[in-house]
Scaffold this motif. Sequence first.
Motif, PDB file in Angstrom:
ATOM      1  N   GLY A  28       0.605  -1.221  -0.046  1.00 45.58           N
ATOM      2  CA  GLY A  28      -0.020   0.070  -0.145  1.00 45.58           C
ATOM      3  C   GLY A  28       0.913   1.365  -0.107  1.00 45.58           C
ATOM      4  N   VAL A  29       2.084   1.117   0.382  1.00 44.23           N
ATOM      5  CA  VAL A  29       3.080   2.399   0.514  1.00 44.23           C
ATOM      6  C   VAL A  29       3.153   2.953  -1.047  1.00 44.23           C
ATOM      7  CG1 VAL A  29       5.253   3.109   0.983  1.00 44.23           C
ATOM      8  CG2 VAL A  29       4.066   1.488   2.404  1.00 44.23           C
ATOM      9  N   LEU A  30       3.258   2.098  -1.943  1.00 46.73           N
ATOM     10  CA  LEU A  30       3.555   2.452  -3.277  1.00 46.73           C
ATOM     11  C   LEU A  30       2.169   2.868  -4.248  1.00 46.73           C
ATOM     12  CD1 LEU A  30       6.958   0.664  -3.912  1.00 46.73           C
ATOM     13  CD2 LEU A  30       6.674   3.044  -3.392  1.00 46.73           C
ATOM     14  N   ASP A  31       1.108   2.512  -3.718  1.00 44.91           N
ATOM     15  CA  ASP A  31       0.122   2.870  -4.663  1.00 44.91           C
ATOM     16  C   ASP A  31       0.071   3.984  -5.221  1.00 44.91           C
ATOM     17  OD1 ASP A  31      -1.161   0.551  -3.390  1.00 44.91           O
ATOM     18  OD2 ASP A  31      -2.539   1.578  -2.238  1.00 44.91           O
ATOM     19  N   SER A  32      -0.497   4.076  -6.663  1.00 47.37           N
ATOM     20  CA  SER A  32      -0.549   5.089  -7.437  1.00 47.37           C
ATOM     21  C   SER A  32      -1.410   5.036  -8.579  1.00 47.37           C
ATOM     22  CB  SER A  32       0.882   5.085  -8.152  1.00 47.37           C
ATOM     23  OG  SER A  32       1.080   4.224  -9.139  1.00 47.37           O
ATOM     24  N   VAL A  33      -1.672   6.367  -8.925  1.00 46.66           N
ATOM     25  CA  VAL A  33      -2.594   6.510 -10.200  1.00 46.66           C
ATOM     26  C   VAL A  33      -1.678   6.580 -11.472  1.00 46.66           C
ATOM     27  CG1 VAL A  33      -4.440   7.969 -11.511  1.00 46.66           C
ATOM     28  CG2 VAL A  33      -4.401   7.508  -8.819  1.00 46.66           C
ATOM     29  N   ARG A  34      -1.818   5.797 -12.449  1.00 46.12           N
ATOM     30  CA  ARG A  34      -0.694   5.795 -13.735  1.00 46.12           C
ATOM     31  C   ARG A  34      -1.641   6.328 -14.810  1.00 46.12           C
ATOM     32  NH1 ARG A  34       3.189   1.117 -14.589  1.00 46.12           N
ATOM     33  NH2 ARG A  34       4.057   2.260 -12.816  1.00 46.12           N
ATOM     34  N   LEU A  35      -1.095   7.344 -15.615  1.00 47.76           N
ATOM     35  CA  LEU A  35      -1.662   7.799 -16.704  1.00 47.76           C
ATOM     36  C   LEU A  35      -0.524   8.036 -17.949  1.00 47.76           C
ATOM     37  CD1 LEU A  35      -1.697  11.417 -16.664  1.00 47.76           C
ATOM     38  CD2 LEU A  35      -2.085  10.421 -14.342  1.00 47.76           C
ATOM     39  N   THR A  36      -1.135   8.224 -19.201  1.00 49.02           N
ATOM     40  CA  THR A  36       0.002   8.440 -20.119  1.00 49.02           C
ATOM     41  C   THR A  36      -0.619   9.750 -20.737  1.00 49.02           C
ATOM     42  OG1 THR A  36      -1.421   7.161 -21.856  1.00 49.02           O
ATOM     43  CG2 THR A  36       0.440   6.010 -20.711  1.00 49.02           C
ATOM     44  N   THR A  37       0.257  10.682 -21.360  1.00 53.27           N
ATOM     45  CA  THR A  37      -0.073  11.826 -21.983  1.00 53.27           C
ATOM     46  C   THR A  37       0.242  11.992 -23.357  1.00 53.27           C
ATOM     47  OG1 THR A  37       1.850  13.134 -21.506  1.00 53.27           O
ATOM     48  CG2 THR A  37       0.094  12.928 -19.644  1.00 53.27           C
ATOM     49  N   LYS A  38      -0.188  12.859 -24.130  1.00 54.44           N
ATOM     50  CA  LYS A  38       0.288  13.283 -25.200  1.00 54.44           C
ATOM     51  C   LYS A  38       0.059  14.721 -25.839  1.00 54.44           C
ATOM     52  CE  LYS A  38      -4.276  12.274 -27.701  1.00 54.44           C
ATOM     53  NZ  LYS A  38      -5.006  11.319 -28.539  1.00 54.44           N
ATOM     54  N   ARG A  39       1.013  14.863 -26.630  1.00 54.69           N
ATOM     55  CA  ARG A  39       0.954  16.281 -27.196  1.00 54.69           C
ATOM     56  C   ARG A  39       1.426  16.545 -28.585  1.00 54.69           C
ATOM     57  NH1 ARG A  39       1.058  21.802 -25.427  1.00 54.69           N
ATOM     58  NH2 ARG A  39       2.261  23.044 -26.610  1.00 54.69           N
ATOM     59  N   TRP A  40       0.567  16.964 -29.473  1.00 56.11           N
ATOM     60  CA  TRP A  40       1.032  17.338 -30.738  1.00 56.11           C
ATOM     61  C   TRP A  40       1.389  18.667 -31.022  1.00 56.11           C
ATOM     62  CZ3 TRP A  40       1.972  13.911 -34.663  1.00 56.11           C
ATOM     63  CH2 TRP A  40       1.326  12.540 -34.684  1.00 56.11           C
ATOM     64  N   GLU A  41       2.523  18.749 -31.642  1.00 56.89           N
ATOM     65  CA  GLU A  41       2.981  20.100 -31.991  1.00 56.89           C
ATOM     66  C   GLU A  41       3.506  20.268 -33.423  1.00 56.89           C
ATOM     67  OE1 GLU A  41       6.039  21.893 -29.124  1.00 56.89           O
ATOM     68  OE2 GLU A  41       6.063  20.112 -27.938  1.00 56.89           O
ATOM     69  N   GLY A  42       3.133  21.285 -34.065  1.00 53.93           N
ATOM     70  CA  GLY A  42       3.107  21.394 -35.381  1.00 53.93           C
ATOM     71  C   GLY A  42       1.800  21.244 -36.429  1.00 53.93           C
TER      72      GLY A  42
END
Length: 100
Positions: free
Chosen positions: A86-100
Amino acid sequence: MRYPKRVDRGTEVTDYTAVPDELDIKRCWYEPTSSVEDTDARSAVLTGYTVDAPSGADIVASDHVRIAGVEHEVDGQPLDIPSPTGVLDSVRLTTKRWEG
């Protein structure tokens, strides 16, 4: 960052022209994912990150997050990641960003 919703032709949509609500989430860990350059019809680059936020962080798929001062879209639904102690519980997500 959570942008407000508005109704467009009877459907609720995210209003990216409005000022978003911002929530500062401390103690996040982020690592870059691979970047992709699209040179077919235009010069564009897709960059992203994998982010581990503290357990219970209020992040949903339609949110945007600011990483090193740059706004990114959350890509897909964030996942609750449990740890055996329970010490390392987390919420994991990925992100994206288009440039150009």
